[in-house]
Design a protein around this motif. Structure first.
Motif: not given
Length: 278
Positions: A164, A167, A169, A204-205, A227-228, A230, A232
């Protein structure tokens, strides 16, 4: 080549058949948690991931990490079906000198990205792969499957924080949320809930889904691509021992031993569903 939903269902069923054949009867094997992953692994290897059995080290390949590596039989079955090695080699599972050991070995088997098996470590390795992709300006994705019992390991949460923070992603983790670990129910042994809120709080997403629904899984991995900023987490709700009536939701088959009668019953039930055609 991407397969249709019906083809992926058949592939998932055939992976379960190969898992049962590999383990056989009269000896212990981790088929409960292998069978719970059949649809997830099928969608990743035969629909989603960019990989080439003829060029397993191509720089821009998507990476797959099985952190809960005791479920290696499902990955072995997928690799063989994809063409990384012969289907006949599956018969050598856990024999002395075999390339197919209880935990995957990257030095012995094509298609294995890292040696995994000490629970908790796989997500850290996956985060490292994802970070390397950004440093090297490559656009591959890293997919990592962890177990819900494995979430009790502190290193999982260190990796979660790092992914996280940086980042990542291009990192997708999948939680095989079957509710059981080796000694019983997660909720009774080491309750790691509330799962959604914890992963969200770590930045997190989170996508909650049915881990046996092929169509849903296809959409989930497509959503992950959008998703950008983060990493997943896919919370895949699954059934341990899926597809085998006496093993479903049964902790005895985490690393269980089938009798000859149970072996025949398991194959019979799976063959009734179908899947040998692929």
């Amino acid at each position: 080549m991407k397969h249709t939903v019906e083809e992926l269902k058949a592939i998932a069923n055939s992976l379960r058949q190969e898992i049962i054949k590999m383990i056989g009867y009269g000896k212990a094997g981790h088929f409960g948690g292998s069978c719970s992953l059949a649809e997830i692994v099928s969608v990743l290897y035969f629909n989603k991931m960019n990989h080439d059995p003829l060029n397993p080290k191509m720089p821009n390949r998507d990476r797959f990490l099985l952190s809960k590596a005791h479920s290696a039989p499902v990955q072995y079955a997928a690799l063989a079906k994809a063409g990384y090695f012969s289907m006949e080699e599956l018969e050598t599972l856990k024999r002395i000198g075999s390339k197919l050991q209880g935990h995957p070995d990257m030095l012995k088997l094509p298609g294995i990205e890292a040696n995994t098996g000490s629970l908790g470590q796989g997500l850290s390795i996956a985060a490292g792969f994802a970070a390397a992709a950004k440093i090297d300006n490559l656009n591959y994705k890293t997919y990592c499957i962890i177990g819900d019992g494995e979430m009790a390991e502190g290193q999982i949460w260190e990796a979660a924080m790092a992914a996280s923070c940086y980042k990542l992603d291009n990192l997708v983790a999948i939680l095989d949320r079957n509710g059981l670990q080796a000694t019983g129910c997660i909720a009774e042994r080491f309750n790691t809930g509330p799962v959604v809120q914890k992963w969200e709080s770590f930045g997190w997403h989170v996508i909650d889904c049915d881990g046996h629904d092929i169509e849903q899984l296809i959409h989930v991995f497509e959503e992950a691509d959008t998703v950008k900023g983060q990493p997943v987490m896919v919370l895949a709700n699954t059934v341990k021992g899926k597809g085998i009536s006496f093993a479903e939701h049964n902790v005895a088959f985490h690393n269980g031993m089938m009798t000859q009668e149970q072996y025949a019953q398991a194959l019979g039930e799976l063959e009734q569903v179908g899947g040998n055609q692929l």
